[in-house]
Design a protein around this motif. Structure first.
Motif, PDB file in Angstrom:
ATOM      1  N   GLU A  74       0.830  -1.207   0.000  1.00 22.97           N
ATOM      2  CA  GLU A  74       0.000   0.000   0.000  1.00 22.97           C
ATOM      3  C   GLU A  74       0.864   1.257   0.000  1.00 22.97           C
ATOM      4  OE1 GLU A  74      -3.704  -0.062   2.521  1.00 22.97           O
ATOM      5  OE2 GLU A  74      -2.731  -1.894   3.260  1.00 22.97           O
ATOM      6  N   LYS A  75       1.891   1.284   0.837  1.00 23.87           N
ATOM      7  CA  LYS A  75       2.774   2.450   0.931  1.00 23.87           C
ATOM      8  C   LYS A  75       3.496   2.701  -0.393  1.00 23.87           C
ATOM      9  CE  LYS A  75       3.762   2.256   5.879  1.00 23.87           C
ATOM     10  NZ  LYS A  75       4.800   1.994   6.896  1.00 23.87           N
ATOM     11  N   LYS A 114       1.002   4.069  -2.941  1.00 18.00           N
ATOM     12  CA  LYS A 114       0.611   5.452  -2.630  1.00 18.00           C
ATOM     13  C   LYS A 114       1.701   6.447  -2.993  1.00 18.00           C
ATOM     14  CE  LYS A 114      -2.599   4.406   1.105  1.00 18.00           C
ATOM     15  NZ  LYS A 114      -2.836   4.399   2.554  1.00 18.00           N
ATOM     16  N   VAL A 118      -1.107   8.818  -8.108  1.00 14.31           N
ATOM     17  CA  VAL A 118      -2.023   7.953  -7.364  1.00 14.31           C
ATOM     18  C   VAL A 118      -2.836   8.808  -6.397  1.00 14.31           C
ATOM     19  CG1 VAL A 118      -2.204   6.072  -5.691  1.00 14.31           C
ATOM     20  CG2 VAL A 118      -0.555   5.924  -7.558  1.00 14.31           C
ATOM     21  N   SER A 150      -5.523   7.393  -4.492  1.00 14.02           N
ATOM     22  CA  SER A 150      -5.738   6.542  -3.321  1.00 14.02           C
ATOM     23  C   SER A 150      -5.448   5.098  -3.713  1.00 14.02           C
ATOM     24  CB  SER A 150      -7.174   6.674  -2.794  1.00 14.02           C
ATOM     25  OG  SER A 150      -8.093   6.193  -3.739  1.00 14.02           O
ATOM     26  N   VAL A 151      -5.344   4.244  -2.684  1.00 17.12           N
ATOM     27  CA  VAL A 151      -5.061   2.825  -2.898  1.00 17.12           C
ATOM     28  C   VAL A 151      -6.119   2.005  -2.178  1.00 17.12           C
ATOM     29  CG1 VAL A 151      -3.412   0.952  -2.527  1.00 17.12           C
ATOM     30  CG2 VAL A 151      -2.582   3.235  -3.128  1.00 17.12           C
TER      31      VAL A 151
END
Length: 121
Positions: free
Chosen positions: A95-96, A99, A104, A106-107
């Motif tokens: 996720e990090k 992002k 981007v 949002s994830v």
């Protein structure tokens, strides 16, 4: 540099080259002023294709994530991650990393499950 680092760098370069060329070739064949059925413009689709490719290449070059088990799709700057990872930390790292990619918004990692690898050492 050791062999593993060189191999990962070559894999990432091939991934970016191979995956990057296909979506852009498809997009360039379409009329840039046309709207698609999902109401997203062609330039927006090109941006999404670039984001998807960039996220995949980042996964390929990071030790914290085994990107081969993660599928990446992007719609209007929202990255969706699906597949499986071996630990909750790997999911957080994925996720990090996603992002941090430029563009981007949002994830969504709700489709990313934590399942220990069958060949875990």
């Amino acid at each position: 540099m050791n062999h593993a680092t060189i191999r990962k760098a070559l894999f990432a370069a091939a991934l970016v080259t191979g995956l990057g060329a296909v979506p852009f070739a498809q997009v360039s064949a379409q009329d840039s002023a046309a709207k698609t059925s999902d109401n997203q413009t062609v330039p927006g689709k090109a941006d999404d294709a670039w984001i998807t490719t960039k996220v995949k290449s980042e996964f390929a070059t990071k030790k914290a994530v085994h990107g081969s088990d993660i599928s990446v799709t992007t719609t209007e700057g929202v990255v969706a991650l699906t597949g499986s990872v071996t630990t909750a930390k790997e999911k957080t790292n994925a996720e990090k990393i996603a992002k941090a990619v430029k563009g981007v918004k949002s994830v969504d990692a709700s489709g990313l499950t934590v399942a220990p690898a069958a060949d875990a050492k």
